[in-house]
Design a protein around this motif. Structure first.
Motif, PDB file in Angstrom:
ATOM      1  N   THR A  31      35.300  33.010  41.639  1.00 14.61           N
ATOM      2  CA  THR A  31      35.900  34.048  40.809  1.00 14.61           C
ATOM      3  C   THR A  31      35.906  35.368  41.567  1.00 14.61           C
ATOM      4  OG1 THR A  31      33.756  34.549  39.824  1.00 14.61           O
ATOM      5  CG2 THR A  31      35.131  32.967  38.656  1.00 14.61           C
ATOM      6  N   LYS A  36      35.963  39.424  40.932  1.00 15.02           N
ATOM      7  CA  LYS A  36      35.809  40.543  40.000  1.00 15.02           C
ATOM      8  C   LYS A  36      35.594  41.806  40.816  1.00 15.02           C
ATOM      9  CE  LYS A  36      33.734  37.693  36.414  1.00 15.02           C
ATOM     10  NZ  LYS A  36      32.539  37.420  35.626  1.00 15.02           N
ATOM     11  N   THR A  46      32.182  37.461  45.593  1.00 17.99           N
ATOM     12  CA  THR A  46      32.768  36.218  45.086  1.00 17.99           C
ATOM     13  C   THR A  46      31.742  35.103  45.220  1.00 17.99           C
ATOM     14  OG1 THR A  46      33.629  35.544  47.216  1.00 17.99           O
ATOM     15  CG2 THR A  46      35.078  36.892  45.848  1.00 17.99           C
TER      16      THR A  46
END
Length: 103
Positions: free
Chosen positions: A49, A51, A56
């Motif tokens: 993911t 963000k 990550t």
């Protein structure tokens, strides 16, 4: 992209570092080049993911078929899976195998 890292994609990594240590005899820091060359194929890749302002959690697994480690220009380890080569500390452990199979 993540899609290009799957399905046995060939990958080549050349990693460089500065190996530093303190030599008490000369009372100075010594710098040596540390190089690792890796060749292989991607076995799996999870992009994880993404963000903002966070690391990550991606993962990539590489099937390594060639690795070479040089310290200050001297090869300390070289393994070639398909070339039947395994040289560690200057000794070629698979030399006789290559000769016996006509390589």
């Amino acid at each position: 992209t993540a899609a290009t890292l799957v399905g046995g994609t060939t990958i080549a990594l050349d990693l460089y570092a500065d190996k530093q240590y303190f030599d008490s005899g000369s009372e100075s820091y010594v710098h040596e080049q540390y190089r690792v060359a890796i060749r292989g194929r991607v076995k799996s890749h999870n992009p994880g993911t993404i963000k903002a302002a966070e690391p990550t959690d991606s993962e990539t697994t590489i099937e390594t078929h060639y690795i070479k480690i040089d310290i200050d220009g001297e090869t300390v380890c070289e393994v070639d899976k398909y070339g039947y080569k395994c040289v560690i500390g200057g000794k070629d452990y698979l030399e006789i195998v290559r000769r016996n199979i006509g390589m």
